[in-house]
Write a protein that holds these residues in place. Sequence first.
Motif, mmCIF file in Angstrom:
data_model
loop_
_atom_site.group_PDB
_atom_site.id
_atom_site.type_symbol
_atom_site.label_atom_id
_atom_site.label_comp_id
_atom_site.label_asym_id
_atom_site.label_seq_id
_atom_site.Cartn_x
_atom_site.Cartn_y
_atom_site.Cartn_z
ATOM 1 N N PRO A 3 8.934 -4.913 -8.436
ATOM 2 C CA PRO A 3 9.356 -4.225 -7.214
ATOM 3 C C PRO A 3 9.951 -5.174 -6.175
ATOM 4 C CG PRO A 3 7.126 -3.579 -7.860
ATOM 5 C CD PRO A 3 7.505 -4.765 -8.699
ATOM 6 N N GLN A 4 11.001 -4.736 -5.542
ATOM 7 C CA GLN A 4 11.582 -5.507 -4.455
ATOM 8 C C GLN A 4 10.690 -5.403 -3.219
ATOM 9 O OE1 GLN A 4 15.525 -3.914 -3.914
ATOM 10 N NE2 GLN A 4 16.365 -5.121 -5.605
ATOM 11 N N ARG A 5 10.852 -6.371 -2.335
ATOM 12 C CA ARG A 5 10.121 -6.284 -1.069
ATOM 13 C C ARG A 5 10.607 -5.054 -0.299
ATOM 14 N NH1 ARG A 5 7.209 -10.680 0.367
ATOM 15 N NH2 ARG A 5 7.561 -12.584 -0.845
ATOM 16 N N PRO A 6 9.708 -4.245 0.193
ATOM 17 C CA PRO A 6 10.136 -3.032 0.902
ATOM 18 C C PRO A 6 10.787 -3.389 2.234
ATOM 19 C CG PRO A 6 7.765 -3.323 1.090
ATOM 20 C CD PRO A 6 8.239 -4.366 0.127
ATOM 21 N N PRO A 7 11.788 -2.635 2.641
ATOM 22 C CA PRO A 7 12.426 -2.910 3.933
ATOM 23 C C PRO A 7 11.479 -2.597 5.086
ATOM 24 C CG PRO A 7 13.234 -0.854 2.996
ATOM 25 C CD PRO A 7 12.397 -1.500 1.934
ATOM 26 N N ALA A 8 11.775 -3.188 6.212
ATOM 27 C CA ALA A 8 10.918 -2.992 7.386
ATOM 28 C C ALA A 8 10.900 -1.539 7.831
ATOM 29 C CB ALA A 8 11.406 -3.883 8.524
ATOM 30 N N THR A 9 11.950 -0.788 7.457
ATOM 31 C CA THR A 9 12.041 0.613 7.866
ATOM 32 C C THR A 9 11.234 1.548 6.968
ATOM 33 O OG1 THR A 9 14.057 0.802 6.542
ATOM 34 C CG2 THR A 9 14.318 0.299 8.891
ATOM 35 N N ALA A 10 10.674 1.015 5.888
ATOM 36 C CA ALA A 10 9.917 1.858 4.962
ATOM 37 C C ALA A 10 8.641 2.370 5.621
ATOM 38 C CB ALA A 10 9.573 1.068 3.699
ATOM 39 N N SER A 11 8.193 3.530 5.175
ATOM 40 C CA SER A 11 6.949 4.078 5.705
ATOM 41 C C SER A 11 5.777 3.191 5.306
ATOM 42 C CB SER A 11 6.729 5.491 5.169
ATOM 43 O OG SER A 11 6.456 5.454 3.769
ATOM 44 N N ARG A 12 4.672 3.342 5.987
ATOM 45 C CA ARG A 12 3.480 2.542 5.692
ATOM 46 C C ARG A 12 3.031 2.756 4.244
ATOM 47 N NH1 ARG A 12 -0.899 0.696 8.808
ATOM 48 N NH2 ARG A 12 -2.282 -0.516 7.446
ATOM 49 N N ALA A 13 3.061 4.007 3.780
ATOM 50 C CA ALA A 13 2.613 4.310 2.421
ATOM 51 C C ALA A 13 3.520 3.661 1.386
ATOM 52 C CB ALA A 13 2.558 5.820 2.215
ATOM 53 N N VAL A 14 4.830 3.759 1.575
ATOM 54 C CA VAL A 14 5.784 3.161 0.635
ATOM 55 C C VAL A 14 5.638 1.643 0.633
ATOM 56 C CG1 VAL A 14 8.244 2.747 0.210
ATOM 57 C CG2 VAL A 14 7.432 5.065 0.739
ATOM 58 N N ARG A 15 5.512 1.081 1.810
ATOM 59 C CA ARG A 15 5.379 -0.377 1.922
ATOM 60 C C ARG A 15 4.107 -0.865 1.232
ATOM 61 N NH1 ARG A 15 7.462 -4.430 4.832
ATOM 62 N NH2 ARG A 15 6.094 -6.160 5.424
ATOM 63 N N ASP A 16 2.990 -0.194 1.505
ATOM 64 C CA ASP A 16 1.724 -0.615 0.910
ATOM 65 C C ASP A 16 1.754 -0.498 -0.605
ATOM 66 O OD1 ASP A 16 0.766 -1.154 3.411
ATOM 67 O OD2 ASP A 16 -0.559 0.598 3.535
ATOM 68 N N ALA A 17 2.357 0.571 -1.126
ATOM 69 C CA ALA A 17 2.424 0.762 -2.575
ATOM 70 C C ALA A 17 3.254 -0.327 -3.233
ATOM 71 C CB ALA A 17 3.001 2.144 -2.888
ATOM 72 N N ALA A 18 4.397 -0.669 -2.645
ATOM 73 C CA ALA A 18 5.265 -1.699 -3.220
ATOM 74 C C ALA A 18 4.599 -3.069 -3.168
ATOM 75 C CB ALA A 18 6.598 -1.730 -2.477
ATOM 76 N N LEU A 19 3.984 -3.394 -2.036
ATOM 77 C CA LEU A 19 3.334 -4.701 -1.900
ATOM 78 C C LEU A 19 2.130 -4.811 -2.848
ATOM 79 C CD1 LEU A 19 3.493 -5.243 1.961
ATOM 80 C CD2 LEU A 19 4.901 -6.337 0.190
ATOM 81 N N ASP A 20 1.422 -3.701 -3.029
ATOM 82 C CA ASP A 20 0.277 -3.713 -3.950
ATOM 83 C C ASP A 20 0.737 -3.956 -5.376
ATOM 84 O OD1 ASP A 20 -2.587 -3.141 -4.641
ATOM 85 O OD2 ASP A 20 -1.643 -1.485 -5.714
ATOM 86 N N ARG A 21 1.815 -3.293 -5.790
ATOM 87 C CA ARG A 21 2.304 -3.495 -7.154
ATOM 88 C C ARG A 21 2.831 -4.913 -7.331
ATOM 89 N NH1 ARG A 21 5.667 1.169 -10.130
ATOM 90 N NH2 ARG A 21 3.586 2.070 -9.960
ATOM 91 N N ARG A 22 3.525 -5.438 -6.338
ATOM 92 C CA ARG A 22 3.992 -6.824 -6.417
ATOM 93 C C ARG A 22 2.805 -7.768 -6.585
ATOM 94 N NH1 ARG A 22 9.074 -8.419 -4.534
ATOM 95 N NH2 ARG A 22 8.164 -10.321 -3.655
#
Length: 277
Positions: free
Chosen positions: A237-256
């Motif tokens: 997964p790519q790093r989520p953009p700063a504009t991403a929602s909290r849920a989307v950001r947390d999911a991407a960072l967790d998978r990374r």
Amino acid sequence: TSCDFPQRLVVPASIAPSAGVARLRWVLTALANSTFVFMCNDHTAIVPRNLACYLRSLSPDEPTYLGHALGNGDGTVFNSGAAGYVLSRATLSLLSRAWTTRAECDGARASPWLQGNPGLLLARCLAALGVVPRDTRDARGGFRFNAYGLVRTAAAAVDDWYEKMHARLPAPLRAASRPGPLCCATFAVSFHYVEAVEQLAIRDAFDAVFTRPEDAEAWLDARWPTTGLGGYSLAFPQRPPATASRAVRDAALDRRARVRDLLATKLKLADVGATCP
């Protein structure tokens, strides 16, 4: 005698592609003098040194059928052909006699569905001979033989059927998927749904040495393929953009983090000549 490898094993044209059991029987008969045989799909990634390390802990003279166990709805316990399975010389010897003497092993009686899934008939045949799947996880419960690609396995992004097939297993074999470093054996042997570019990436990942999780994450960002992946593989997964929602950001960072930590703290390439019980 010495041989050059790899070698092609060409099934005779007289055995139709639809005759899956006959084709499997022909291959295993041709390899009957082998110490061990490892059967897998053409998009299964193998870590040869780790497989050799595991095989050194086994005896070819003991009947064995080892891989990633799953339970079918009819009660059949079999090893996933996707993750790959090991047959010993003793098992091949038993099969050579059983193909024509045991009803459970008779491909001529197999349904068209079994012809398309000959590994299931093999499992039933071997069970009739007293050779059944065993727990091949390492001491910490990580799978050596994996039915998904590296990123999907680390993320525990698996299908419902996969979890159900684990739930159907008898207690000694039953195990749910686990995320991150818990998913896999240190000296993991195989991953599935892996096309060429990802196979090369997996090879390079095992060759690399990461001293910090951050190093593994930077390597994945730079080296893990984003195109040419199999239809069922996942990209890192790519790093989520700063504009991403909290849920989307947390999911991407967790998978990374799960994939990064698997590479940084768990997966290793066995030493040449080592034994991996």
